[in-house]
Design a protein around this motif. Sequence first.
Motif, PDB file in Angstrom:
ATOM      1  N   ASP A 187     -47.900 -13.646  26.994  1.00  0.00           N
ATOM      2  CA  ASP A 187     -47.183 -14.878  27.316  1.00  0.00           C
ATOM      3  C   ASP A 187     -48.093 -15.788  28.126  1.00  0.00           C
ATOM      4  O   ASP A 187     -48.040 -15.816  29.362  1.00  0.00           O
ATOM      5  N   ALA A 188     -48.950 -16.518  27.449  1.00  0.00           N
ATOM      6  CA  ALA A 188     -49.956 -17.354  28.117  1.00  0.00           C
ATOM      7  C   ALA A 188     -49.312 -18.434  28.973  1.00  0.00           C
ATOM      8  O   ALA A 188     -49.830 -18.774  30.046  1.00  0.00           O
ATOM      9  N   HIS A 189     -48.180 -18.965  28.536  1.00  0.00           N
ATOM     10  CA  HIS A 189     -47.550 -20.060  29.272  1.00  0.00           C
ATOM     11  C   HIS A 189     -47.084 -19.622  30.652  1.00  0.00           C
ATOM     12  O   HIS A 189     -47.361 -20.279  31.663  1.00  0.00           O
ATOM     13  N   SER A 190     -46.382 -18.502  30.732  1.00  0.00           N
ATOM     14  CA  SER A 190     -45.888 -18.045  32.038  1.00  0.00           C
ATOM     15  C   SER A 190     -47.050 -17.663  32.949  1.00  0.00           C
ATOM     16  O   SER A 190     -47.009 -17.895  34.166  1.00  0.00           O
ATOM     17  N   TYR A 191     -48.094 -17.077  32.387  1.00  0.00           N
ATOM     18  CA  TYR A 191     -49.281 -16.732  33.176  1.00  0.00           C
ATOM     19  C   TYR A 191     -49.886 -17.997  33.784  1.00  0.00           C
ATOM     20  O   TYR A 191     -50.202 -18.056  34.978  1.00  0.00           O
ATOM     21  N   HIS A 192     -50.045 -19.016  32.971  1.00  0.00           N
ATOM     22  CA  HIS A 192     -50.633 -20.275  33.401  1.00  0.00           C
ATOM     23  C   HIS A 192     -49.808 -20.912  34.528  1.00  0.00           C
ATOM     24  O   HIS A 192     -50.360 -21.391  35.523  1.00  0.00           O
ATOM     25  N   VAL A 193     -48.491 -20.896  34.402  1.00  0.00           N
ATOM     26  CA  VAL A 193     -47.618 -21.504  35.413  1.00  0.00           C
ATOM     27  C   VAL A 193     -47.720 -20.746  36.737  1.00  0.00           C
ATOM     28  O   VAL A 193     -47.787 -21.355  37.813  1.00  0.00           O
ATOM     29  N   VAL A 194     -47.750 -19.419  36.688  1.00  0.00           N
ATOM     30  CA  VAL A 194     -47.840 -18.620  37.915  1.00  0.00           C
ATOM     31  C   VAL A 194     -49.179 -18.854  38.610  1.00  0.00           C
ATOM     32  O   VAL A 194     -49.237 -19.016  39.842  1.00  0.00           O
ATOM     33  N   VAL A 195     -50.266 -18.878  37.856  1.00  0.00           N
ATOM     34  CA  VAL A 195     -51.597 -19.055  38.444  1.00  0.00           C
ATOM     35  C   VAL A 195     -51.709 -20.402  39.155  1.00  0.00           C
ATOM     36  O   VAL A 195     -52.268 -20.495  40.255  1.00  0.00           O
ATOM     37  N   GLU A 196     -51.181 -21.443  38.554  1.00  0.00           N
ATOM     38  CA  GLU A 196     -51.285 -22.794  39.137  1.00  0.00           C
ATOM     39  C   GLU A 196     -50.021 -23.192  39.903  1.00  0.00           C
ATOM     40  O   GLU A 196     -49.800 -24.377  40.164  1.00  0.00           O
ATOM     41  N   TYR A 197     -49.199 -22.208  40.279  1.00  0.00           N
ATOM     42  CA  TYR A 197     -47.940 -22.497  40.969  1.00  0.00           C
ATOM     43  C   TYR A 197     -48.211 -23.230  42.288  1.00  0.00           C
ATOM     44  O   TYR A 197     -49.032 -22.785  43.102  1.00  0.00           O
ATOM     45  N   PRO A 198     -47.536 -24.351  42.538  1.00  0.00           N
ATOM     46  CA  PRO A 198     -47.785 -25.114  43.770  1.00  0.00           C
ATOM     47  C   PRO A 198     -47.082 -24.484  44.972  1.00  0.00           C
ATOM     48  O   PRO A 198     -45.870 -24.298  44.970  1.00  0.00           O
ATOM     49  N   LEU A 199     -47.842 -24.156  45.993  1.00  0.00           N
ATOM     50  CA  LEU A 199     -47.285 -23.562  47.206  1.00  0.00           C
ATOM     51  C   LEU A 199     -47.023 -24.598  48.288  1.00  0.00           C
ATOM     52  O   LEU A 199     -46.142 -24.420  49.124  1.00  0.00           O
ATOM     53  N   TRP A 200     -47.807 -25.698  48.264  1.00  0.00           N
ATOM     54  CA  TRP A 200     -47.674 -26.697  49.319  1.00  0.00           C
ATOM     55  C   TRP A 200     -48.292 -28.015  48.867  1.00  0.00           C
ATOM     56  O   TRP A 200     -49.482 -28.077  48.569  1.00  0.00           O
ATOM     57  N   PHE A 201     -47.465 -29.049  48.815  1.00  0.00           N
ATOM     58  CA  PHE A 201     -47.967 -30.394  48.553  1.00  0.00           C
ATOM     59  C   PHE A 201     -48.324 -31.011  49.906  1.00  0.00           C
ATOM     60  O   PHE A 201     -47.458 -31.115  50.797  1.00  0.00           O
ATOM     61  N   PHE A 234     -55.655 -13.585  38.834  1.00  0.00           N
ATOM     62  CA  PHE A 234     -55.618 -15.034  38.628  1.00  0.00           C
ATOM     63  C   PHE A 234     -56.844 -15.580  37.901  1.00  0.00           C
ATOM     64  O   PHE A 234     -56.891 -16.777  37.616  1.00  0.00           O
ATOM     65  N   ASN A 235     -57.830 -14.724  37.616  1.00  0.00           N
ATOM     66  CA  ASN A 235     -59.048 -15.238  36.984  1.00  0.00           C
ATOM     67  C   ASN A 235     -59.400 -14.585  35.652  1.00  0.00           C
ATOM     68  O   ASN A 235     -60.184 -15.146  34.890  1.00  0.00           O
ATOM     69  N   ALA A 236     -58.854 -13.414  35.386  1.00  0.00           N
ATOM     70  CA  ALA A 236     -59.232 -12.695  34.169  1.00  0.00           C
ATOM     71  C   ALA A 236     -58.237 -12.867  33.033  1.00  0.00           C
ATOM     72  O   ALA A 236     -58.365 -12.216  31.995  1.00  0.00           O
ATOM     73  N   GLY A 237     -57.263 -13.749  33.205  1.00  0.00           N
ATOM     74  CA  GLY A 237     -56.264 -13.957  32.157  1.00  0.00           C
ATOM     75  C   GLY A 237     -56.801 -14.810  31.026  1.00  0.00           C
ATOM     76  O   GLY A 237     -56.539 -16.013  30.954  1.00  0.00           O
ATOM     77  N   VAL A 238     -57.560 -14.198  30.154  1.00  0.00           N
ATOM     78  CA  VAL A 238     -58.207 -14.903  29.041  1.00  0.00           C
ATOM     79  C   VAL A 238     -57.577 -14.450  27.733  1.00  0.00           C
ATOM     80  O   VAL A 238     -57.419 -13.247  27.493  1.00  0.00           O
ATOM     81  N   GLU A 239     -57.234 -15.406  26.903  1.00  0.00           N
ATOM     82  CA  GLU A 239     -56.715 -15.061  25.579  1.00  0.00           C
ATOM     83  C   GLU A 239     -57.877 -14.709  24.654  1.00  0.00           C
ATOM     84  O   GLU A 239     -58.902 -15.391  24.652  1.00  0.00           O
ATOM     85  N   PHE A 240     -57.700 -13.664  23.880  1.00  0.00           N
ATOM     86  CA  PHE A 240     -58.788 -13.214  23.002  1.00  0.00           C
ATOM     87  C   PHE A 240     -59.173 -14.277  21.981  1.00  0.00           C
ATOM     88  O   PHE A 240     -60.309 -14.306  21.509  1.00  0.00           O
ATOM     89  N   LYS A 241     -58.257 -15.179  21.684  1.00  0.00           N
ATOM     90  CA  LYS A 241     -58.581 -16.250  20.730  1.00  0.00           C
ATOM     91  C   LYS A 241     -59.579 -17.237  21.325  1.00  0.00           C
ATOM     92  O   LYS A 241     -60.189 -18.032  20.602  1.00  0.00           O
TER      93      LYS A 241
END
Length: 432
Positions: free
Chosen positions: A29-43, A321-328
């Motif tokens: 699930d690349a989309h959920s992974y992407h959202v969690v990695v870039e999740y905003p903690l503080w503006f 947070f850095n190794a989530g690479v899609e094989f494609k």
Amino acid sequence: MYRVWNFVTNYSLLLILGALIALVWANVDAHSYHVVVEYPLWFNDYVGISLEKWVKVMGEDASAFGIHETEKVLTAHYLVNDVLMALFFAIAAKEVWEAVILKNGSLRGKKAATPLFATFGGMAGPIAVYLGLAAIMGSETYDAVANGWAIPTATDIAFSYLVGRLVFGAGHPAVRFLLLLAIADDAAGLIILAIFYPSGDLAPVWLLLSFGAALGVFFLANWLPRKLDRGDQTRRRSTWVRQKLNFWPYAIAGALSWFGFAQSGLHPALGLLPIVPTIPHADRAFGIFSEAEQYLTDLLNQMEHALKHPVEVVLFFFGLFNAGVEFKDIGDATWLVLAGLIIGKPFGVLLFGWLGAGPLKLGLPQGMKTSDLFVIGCVAAIGFTVSLFVASVAFEPGPVQSAAKMGALFSFGAALLSIVAGKLTRVQKQPG
């Protein structure tokens, strides 16, 4: 061997676990992974990536977090890579500092000359292979991947040392040679990150805050108490500073130094480096895997021991947070990074190691032969941790960055290559 395995379990197994989870998650699930990695903690207006960049990276998902008028966003990815990884690089800097400055330091004197030459080859070789092959692939490919030239220069010190002992045996002089090379490689890697991979527009005046914090804490918490204690055998002032203030002055100075780096445009993960030399340390080096290190009571070693478990957790999240690479996303950058590591490293170490040992008459440690240099280069081709980190700063998030990261992950294959090379060159294992 227990000490080595203990180091690897402390600093690398959680990292691998995080990386494996990331690989599976990103390919399920690349989309959920992407959202969690870039999740905003503080503006906010002080710390993080620019709001404009975050909106670009998040795409349509950015609107789900509302409209904000701040300048920056502290994301989960920034917290791990730019803030918490500063602790990891501080530990690496501590080992380099001790190797260079302390009595019996492994990077002092003639004994380190040939390994330093080999280190230079172990960096020049991968760069030449990476950029050379990229140029052969055409100008379009070259332009896309050129900024990643430093990715294959890295050596993962813990895993390389473990594999080196498996290939050569604990008592072989090549193992110590490999450790010297890996430490020097770490030092060069820190310099490359600082000079060639700034995190933003350079504002060098902010470095005055970093180095001012370093000088201030050294003077007030280190030099001054010792000077006032001259002639006082009880060392009252130094003891009071050590017992009452402990690590807090250095923690405060570290926070100021980190902020100075972040505002200067240099990568903030290097922000603790100016503080490391100011911390009271042992008067002689025993080596990164020496049993004696666990019994040292100087503040620098105490702080390293206290950071052990927090850094384990940091490395887990770094892998996650850095190794989530899609094989494609496997592409040209994957094979260029891998070629730089498994071709450039061995031949670079062999060529420059031979140059230092032979024509320059610096020599090899007794019991080592020239062919051992090639095997050492194969072992040093395990890039992993620092290669992943450099890939994350060399390219913007996207297919090229993902492909380069996959090359760093594939570098674990160098362990197998090292075993084969050891067999072919008839390495005589020497038990410790």
